[in-house]
Structures are given as C-alpha cells and as structure tokens.
Design an enzyme around this catalytic site. Structure first.
Site, PDB file in Angstrom:
ATOM      1  N   GLY A  15       2.418  -7.919 -11.581  1.00  6.85           N
ATOM      2  CA  GLY A  15       1.269  -7.237 -12.166  1.00  6.85           C
ATOM      3  C   GLY A  15       1.177  -5.787 -11.741  1.00  6.85           C
ATOM      4  CB  ALA A  16       3.677  -3.603 -10.288  1.00  2.87           C
ATOM      5  CG  ASN A  17       1.099  -3.470 -16.164  1.00  6.77           C
ATOM      6  OD1 ASN A  17       1.123  -4.572 -15.612  1.00  6.77           O
ATOM      7  ND2 ASN A  17       0.232  -3.156 -17.110  1.00  6.77           N
ATOM      8  CB  THR A  18      -2.647  -1.618 -14.895  1.00  2.00           C
ATOM      9  OG1 THR A  18      -3.878  -0.885 -14.974  1.00  2.00           O
ATOM     10  CG2 THR A  18      -2.968  -3.099 -14.864  1.00  2.00           C
ATOM     11  N   GLY A  19      -3.745  -0.931 -12.127  1.00  2.00           N
ATOM     12  CA  GLY A  19      -4.674  -1.359 -11.094  1.00  2.00           C
ATOM     13  C   GLY A  19      -4.078  -1.481  -9.705  1.00  2.00           C
ATOM     14  N   GLY A  61      -1.882  -3.546  -8.426  1.00  2.00           N
ATOM     15  CA  GLY A  61      -0.437  -3.702  -8.349  1.00  2.00           C
ATOM     16  C   GLY A  61       0.283  -2.379  -8.471  1.00  2.00           C
ATOM     17  CB  SER A  63     -10.702 -12.976  -5.253  1.00  2.00           C
ATOM     18  OG  SER A  63     -12.012 -12.650  -5.659  1.00  2.00           O
ATOM     19  CE1 TYR A  76     -10.127 -14.445 -10.285  1.00  2.00           C
ATOM     20  CE2 TYR A  76     -12.127 -14.365  -8.948  1.00  2.00           C
ATOM     21  CZ  TYR A  76     -10.888 -13.842  -9.288  1.00  2.00           C
ATOM     22  OH  TYR A  76     -10.422 -12.717  -8.646  1.00  2.00           O
TER      23      TYR A  76
END
Length: 303
Positions: free
Chosen positions: A22-26, A28, A146, A172
């Site tokens: 998940g390293a494309n945004t935020g 990550g 979380s 969640y």
C-alpha cells in the site's frame, strides 16, 4: 532523543531491502519515501500499478513497483513469486495496506473485505516471503494495526466472514485486532530463530484516504475536527518507521503516537488491549488463517 524520535533518527538503510504494501499513497508512501531516502532498496507493493509508478516517481532512491492485490490469493502468490525472484534477501516486510469501514463486500476468495485484506492478505504474503527474511540478521516484519483494535473488537470464530450480519466498525475492529494477534503469535514462533522479529505499529489518527468510508454520521464531524484531532501522513508513518528501523526495538513491541490518547505525537512503545494478548485465541486464529489461505509458514510449530 527527548521523546521526539523522527525520520532524522532513521539509521543508514543502505544494503537493506524493504517491501512496503500500500505504498502508493498515505502512510505507506511516506514510509517508503523515508526508507529510500536513507538508502534502502524499496519495493512498492500496490494494487494500482499506474498509481504505484506515479508514487515511485516522487521518491528519490532505488524504488521498484510490484503489483499486489491483497483481496486475491492468486495475486498475492504471483507477487510473492516475483519479489522472491528479484530479491534473494529481504530485510523489512512492512504490512501497511488496509481498508477501513467498507460496505459489506467480499474478496475474490470469498472473505469479508476488511478481514480478508487487512489480516488474511498480509498473513499469506508474510508466509510466502518469510524464508527470504529468516536468514537475514536484523530482519523485521512490521504490521500496521490501529486504535480501532479496541472498538467493538473480537475474533468472531462463529462468523469470521460476517455472513449472518455485518457491522463495518466491528468488522474493522476484528481485522485490526487480528493484525496484533498475528504479530504476537509470529514473534513467539520466530523467537527461537534469533534473526527476524515481528513488531506492530499504529499511526494514531492520521488524515489519509483511509477515512473515506467513515460512516455518514461521523463524516462531517471528522472533517471539521481533522485539523485538531489528526496528524499528517508523515507523522503517522513515524511509528512504523521506528518499529522498522530503531535498533532498540525488540520483537513483540507495539509502537504508536506518544500522547496520552495515542492519537498524535512522536512514536513510542504503547500498549494494546488485553484481548490482543490472549494466546489461545492467537494460536486458534493462526491455525484458521493457514487453513483459509492455504499458506503454511516455514517455522516449527510453537510448543
């Protein structure tokens, strides 16, 4: 350090290989960016290749992009095979990607989306890559949980996939509780190897795309209060970065923001819920996760 551990405290990462999901945004993206800037070879493992390439273009350093859809065991196996072929050793596996408060959906393999993505997908990926970490002294598996692991959270073994009823907040909570239980059980199984450790982290309340599925009743209050209650993705990534790089970290620790509510601030070791430390539930979850994913870890069973 006076409690202000930040990216300037990240040691030299040259010669190390890091896989970040998940390293494309935020969070990550910020994690991958700092690791690359400190010399690591970084693999951005992302669902959307185009977004991954755009993210890679914004990072200075040795960065490659790998397609990975955590909602598909076929994709996970394919990604693991490609990563293994490219990297005989892995120093860091950072299980960062996740979904939050999604409407009721299932993955390609029929798992409830939050449990399937956040826990089972990362469980499978870790098992398929672990033999690349085990021979590497100082290697780490860092899984992002979380504060949601405390909210309406339990492992519902009688209905893991929420087929009878569905509550997005409770689902969640189950997924994020599973992330912690996986970390603690993995650490016990790794302890006898003496090379690789498992650590968990959480970002506090960070202003990222993850909150886009927040229930409607909370969405407006969250948007109004975001400047006060949340921190930037760069700050939110610091607990993960500390868990991944601080030489003083030990296996089984949990890192989060340092203020009293664990919502904001510089990272420090924090505590997780009493439920997360139930070893019988951890071991049962592990066994079921192996059965559901078909992935068996290259570790001796815990005695």
């Amino acid at each position: 350090m006076n409690g202000t551990w930040d990216e300037q405290n990240v040691p030299d990462q040259r010669g190390r290989v890091a896989v970040v999901t998940g390293a494309n945004t935020g969070l990550g993206f910020e994690t991958a960016k700092v690791l690359a800037e400190h010399g690591a070879t970084v693999v951005l493992a992302v669902r959307d290749l185009q977004k991954g390439k755009q993210a890679a273009a914004g990072i200075a350093g040795d960065v490659t992009v790998q397609a990975l859809d955590l909602t598909s065991l076929d994709s996970i196996r394919s990604a693991a095979e490609s990563i293994r072929a490219a990297h005989p050793r892995i120093d860091l596996l950072i299980n960062n990607a996740g979904v939050m408060y999604t409407p009721k959906r299932t993955t390609a393999d029929g798992f409830e989306q939050q449990f399937g993505t956040n826990h089972l997908g990362h469980f499978a990926l870790t098992g398929l890559l672990l033999d690349r970490l085990l021979p590497v002294p100082g290697s780490r598996v860092v899984t992002v949980s979380s504060t949601g692991h405390r909210i309406r959270a339990a492992i519902h073994f009688d209905d893991l996939q929420w087929e009878r009823s569905y509550n997005r907040v409770a689902a969640y909570g189950q997924a994020k509780l599973a992330n912690l239980m996986f970390t603690y059980e993995l650490q016990r199984r790794l302890a006898s190897y003496g090379t690789t450790i498992a650590v968990a982290a959480h970002p506090g309340v960070s202003n990222t795309e993850l909150i886009r599925n927040t229930p409607a009743a909370l969405r407006i209050p969250v948007s109004w209060l975001a400047p006060v209650l949340t921190q930037t993705p760069a700050m939110g990534a610091l607990p993960t970065l500390r868990a991944a790089t601080d030489p003083n970290v030990t296996g089984g620790q949990y890192y989060g923001p340092g203020n009293r509510s664990q919502t904001r601030g510089f990272p420090k070791p924090v505590t997780s819920s009493p439920a997360s430390h139930d070893q019988a539930i951890q071991q049962r979850l592990w066994t079921i996760s192996e059965e559901l994913t078909g992935v068996t870890f290259p570790l001796a069973p815990r005695t």
